[in-house]
Design an enzyme around this catalytic site. Structure first.
Site, mmCIF file in Angstrom:
data_model
loop_
_atom_site.group_PDB
_atom_site.id
_atom_site.type_symbol
_atom_site.label_atom_id
_atom_site.label_comp_id
_atom_site.label_asym_id
_atom_site.label_seq_id
_atom_site.Cartn_x
_atom_site.Cartn_y
_atom_site.Cartn_z
ATOM 1 N N GLY A 239 0.849 -1.186 0.000
ATOM 2 C CA GLY A 239 0.000 0.000 0.000
ATOM 3 C C GLY A 239 0.880 1.229 0.000
ATOM 4 O O GLY A 239 2.110 1.128 0.010
ATOM 5 N N GLY A 241 0.997 5.332 1.755
ATOM 6 C CA GLY A 241 0.367 6.228 2.727
ATOM 7 C C GLY A 241 1.030 7.574 2.738
ATOM 8 O O GLY A 241 1.726 7.962 1.792
ATOM 9 N N PHE A 243 3.573 8.687 4.190
ATOM 10 C CA PHE A 243 5.028 8.787 4.113
ATOM 11 C C PHE A 243 5.637 8.145 2.877
ATOM 12 O O PHE A 243 6.829 8.250 2.651
ATOM 13 C CB PHE A 243 5.668 8.114 5.331
ATOM 14 C CG PHE A 243 5.260 8.723 6.628
ATOM 15 C CD1 PHE A 243 5.735 9.964 7.001
ATOM 16 C CD2 PHE A 243 4.385 8.061 7.462
ATOM 17 C CE1 PHE A 243 5.354 10.532 8.199
ATOM 18 C CE2 PHE A 243 3.998 8.626 8.660
ATOM 19 C CZ PHE A 243 4.487 9.862 9.026
ATOM 20 N N VAL A 245 5.662 4.539 0.098
ATOM 21 C CA VAL A 245 5.209 3.187 -0.231
ATOM 22 C C VAL A 245 5.559 2.219 0.911
ATOM 23 O O VAL A 245 6.580 2.352 1.567
ATOM 24 C CB VAL A 245 5.913 2.742 -1.536
ATOM 25 C CG1 VAL A 245 5.695 1.270 -1.815
ATOM 26 C CG2 VAL A 245 5.424 3.599 -2.693
ATOM 27 N N VAL A 246 4.660 1.229 1.123
ATOM 28 C CA VAL A 246 4.930 0.170 2.093
ATOM 29 C C VAL A 246 5.051 -1.143 1.319
ATOM 30 O O VAL A 246 4.186 -1.462 0.499
ATOM 31 C CB VAL A 246 3.788 0.045 3.128
ATOM 32 C CG1 VAL A 246 4.104 -1.030 4.158
ATOM 33 C CG2 VAL A 246 3.544 1.379 3.822
ATOM 34 N N LYS A 260 8.312 0.358 5.480
ATOM 35 C CA LYS A 260 7.796 1.668 5.092
ATOM 36 C C LYS A 260 8.964 2.472 4.555
ATOM 37 O O LYS A 260 9.941 2.707 5.284
ATOM 38 C CB LYS A 260 7.226 2.337 6.332
ATOM 39 C CG LYS A 260 6.028 3.185 6.056
ATOM 40 C CD LYS A 260 5.500 3.777 7.331
ATOM 41 C CE LYS A 260 4.194 3.121 7.695
ATOM 42 N NZ LYS A 260 3.418 3.919 8.642
ATOM 43 N N ASP A 352 -2.925 9.778 16.477
ATOM 44 C CA ASP A 352 -3.616 9.597 15.192
ATOM 45 C C ASP A 352 -4.301 8.235 15.169
ATOM 46 O O ASP A 352 -4.184 7.485 14.207
ATOM 47 C CB ASP A 352 -2.607 9.732 14.035
ATOM 48 C CG ASP A 352 -3.304 9.922 12.696
ATOM 49 O OD1 ASP A 352 -4.543 10.057 12.682
ATOM 50 O OD2 ASP A 352 -2.606 9.923 11.657
HETATM 51 P P1 ADP Z 1 1.332 5.856 6.202
HETATM 52 O O1 ADP Z 1 1.471 5.698 7.682
HETATM 53 O O2 ADP Z 1 2.545 6.275 5.498
HETATM 54 O O3 ADP Z 1 0.132 6.685 5.861
HETATM 55 P P2 ADP Z 1 0.239 3.336 6.229
HETATM 56 O O4 ADP Z 1 0.854 2.877 7.493
HETATM 57 O O5 ADP Z 1 -1.173 3.775 6.284
HETATM 58 O O6 ADP Z 1 1.095 4.428 5.614
HETATM 59 O O7 ADP Z 1 0.377 2.171 5.179
HETATM 60 C C1 ADP Z 1 -0.250 2.204 3.914
HETATM 61 C C2 ADP Z 1 -0.840 0.845 3.629
HETATM 62 O O8 ADP Z 1 0.201 -0.145 3.629
HETATM 63 C C3 ADP Z 1 -1.838 0.369 4.686
HETATM 64 O O9 ADP Z 1 -3.138 0.809 4.397
HETATM 65 C C4 ADP Z 1 -1.720 -1.135 4.582
HETATM 66 O O10 ADP Z 1 -2.531 -1.628 3.554
HETATM 67 C C5 ADP Z 1 -0.255 -1.348 4.200
HETATM 68 N N1 ADP Z 1 0.548 -1.650 5.409
HETATM 69 C C6 ADP Z 1 1.184 -0.762 6.204
HETATM 70 N N2 ADP Z 1 1.825 -1.366 7.212
HETATM 71 C C7 ADP Z 1 1.610 -2.694 7.063
HETATM 72 C C8 ADP Z 1 1.995 -3.874 7.808
HETATM 73 N N3 ADP Z 1 2.731 -3.782 8.909
HETATM 74 N N4 ADP Z 1 1.584 -5.074 7.356
HETATM 75 C C9 ADP Z 1 0.819 -5.157 6.255
HETATM 76 N N5 ADP Z 1 0.408 -4.095 5.531
HETATM 77 C C10 ADP Z 1 0.796 -2.881 5.905
#
Ligand code: ADP
Length: 488
Positions: A239, A241, A243, A245-246, A260, A352
């Site tokens: 995904g 977010g 910050f 790409v994860v 992340k 948050d």
């Molecule tokens: P940010 O904090 O940068 O906004 P997120 O933490 O929301 O990013 O991560 C974006 C997406 O990545 C999440 O909606 C999820 O689908 C995926 N993701 C993030 N962390 C994990 C994790 N530990 N395990 C599986 N998927 C994850």
């Protein structure tokens, strides 16, 4: 609305707290802690302190030098347990090294924990999800019953239709244990063994137990938070977010992780890297574990535990409320509440909390993620309560007015998260504009009761949305209340 001024935000974090905690633990556990001052003649010959012996509940593979591998079921002598998460132990060959303390249990108090079928504190809903996921006839666990000191057998059967049955393990006045057919045994392990061979009135013979996965460790080793990118193989994107790409990753070729990749310029990196050292030490079954960071080159990577079902928000959106049922939804809220109660106990503010910042693993396990990260975001649109990315719909009046964050502002957000769960991922306040939401919250108006949500549960949300932070319940109190509701 007030713009968030970084310096004014109460930055209660563990950094000041943990060393003190460790020092206290050390004082309590140091052999000879109350020894007389040097030079005092000792009247009695010194008694040799009995050494503490632990048994490994899970295997652990030592990777870093200084670590020691654990073999499930083997015994180890504790050499130093002055730190909370990593203990120094000695194996039967005399090798000494660090091991994760949550992988072992003291031999004297191990009780049923050495059996793969015993899961300890586990809610009925979670046991059902776990067994359903395994989907095997005769799959079972024994868990603590809601009545203190009692145990319950949860057993999955597919005869007629897939379902989990729960049986109280009863005890006679003589102390003997029995289940359905009154065949008595002197101990619970004997009883389990008997029903492995005889269904004896149960819906099935006891055949197998769910796969027992080791828990996450607090960081990857003793005092280690820097991860060498060469130890990390990156896989598919999970995904994206705030910050960047994860991606899914594998650490040391064995351990799943989420990585992340922090977009440059999105966070104050040096401050965050300092804080990461503390964050790796936060450990709870309902917090996404931070393993460490790759901070020696750009972009920096934040490496955490991997959660196979992604964000709670997306999980809820994919699922209909009937599919999960109110008890599972409540159990999900309780899990988040337990993770938050741990943060509250350690004076750590999330800032948050929302369904999008919680993640779902196997068998509906829910964990809180991204705690404390908000403090390091550089984007004004996110950090200022007037910004377009500020989580206004999760913010209480004192945050909107004075940017006053506390565990009680997290409690308000938790009420909104409960609302998200019970509407299965609806957006709070629908399409209302942020300004209108702020006005509504200032007027004391709150979100409506989700369709089909019990009034008792809605009342918990309302308690989280009391105007004055002092009047809101603590996470600790919420945990008790939600647990009691789930039992009933
Ligand atoms: P940010 O904090 O940068 O906004 P997120 O933490 O929301 O990013 O991560 C974006 C997406 O990545 C999440 O909606 C999820 O689908 C995926 N993701 C993030 N962390 C994990 C994790 N530990 N395990 C599986 N998927 C994850």
């Amino acid at each position: 609305m007030v713009t968030k001024k970084k310096s004014k935000i109460p930055c209660l974090s563990l950094s000041s707290f943990l060393p003190a905690l460790e020092a206290v633990t050390a004082a309590v556990t140091m052999p000879g802690g109350g020894a007389p001052p040097p030079g005092t003649p000792s009247s009695k010959p010194k008694e040799k302190q009995k050494s503490k012996v632990v048994v490994a509940l899970y295997p652990f593979k030592a990777i870093e030098s200084g670590d020691l591998s654990l073999e499930k079921g083997a015994e180890y002598e504790v050499v130093d347990d002055s730190q909370e998460h990593w203990w120094k132990v000695k194996d039967e060959n005399g090798s000494v090294g660090y091991i994760p303390s949550n992988y072992v249990k003291e031999k004297e108090t191990i009780g049923l924990q050495k059996y793969e079928w015993y899961v300890g504190e586990m809610s009925r809903q979670h046991a059902e999800s776990l067994l359903k996921q395994e989907d095997k006839e005769g799959c079972f666990v024994v868990r603590n019953s809601s009545t203190k000191g009692m145990y319950t057998l949860s057993l999955y059967t597919k005869v007629i239709h897939p379902q989990t049955k729960h049986y109280h393990i009863k005890q006679k006045d003589t102390g003997e244990y029995y289940l359905s057919d009154k065949h008595c045994c002197a101990s619970i392990p004997e009883l389990i063994n008997y029903h492995k061979h005889n269904s004896g009135g149960l819906c099935s013979r006891l055949k197998t137990t769910p796969c027992d996965r080791p828990p996450a460790t607090a960081g990857l080793s003793h005092d280690k938070w820097e991860i060498d990118p060469n130890d990390l193989v990156l896989h598919e994107e999970l995904g994206a977010g705030q910050f960047g790409v994860v991606r899914r990753g594998k650490l040391y070729g064995t351990r799943d992780a989420a990585v992340k990749m922090m977009k440059e310029g999105t966070m104050s990196e040096d401050d965050f890297i300092e804080e990461a050292k503390v964050m790796t030490k936060l450990q709870h079954d309902n917090l996404v574990q931070l393993y460490g960071v790759c901070s020696k080159r750009r972009p920096i990577y934040i490496v955490t535990e991997y959660m196979c079902n992604g964000s709670l928000f997306n999980y809820l959106r994919r699922t209909s409320p009937d599919q999960l049922g109110p008890a599972v939804l409540l159990d999900m809220c309780l899990q988040v509440c337990k993770g938050m109660a741990y943060l509250e106990r350690h004076n750590y503010i999330h800032r948050d909390l929302a369904a999008r910042n919680c993640l779902v693993g196997e068998a509906n396990v829910v964990k809180v993620a991204d705690f404390g990260l908000a403090r390091y975001v550089l984007d004004d649109q996110y950090t200022s309560s007037g910004g377009t990315k500020f989580p206004i719909k999760w913010a209480p009046p004192e945050v909107l007015n004075y940017t006053r964050f506390s565990s009680k502002s997290d409690v308000w957000a938790f009420g909104v998260l409960m609302w998200e769960v019970f509407t299965c991922g609806k957006v709070p306040y629908g399409r209302m504009k942020n300004n209108d939401v702020v006005e509504m919250v200032q007027r004391g108006q709150v979100l409506e009761r989700p369709k089909g949500c019990l009034i008792e549960i809605y009342n918990v949300m309302r308690a989280c949305w009391r105007q004055s932070p002092d009047e809101r319940p603590s996470f600790r109190a919420l945990k008790e209340e939600l647990s009691a509701m789930l039992r009933d």
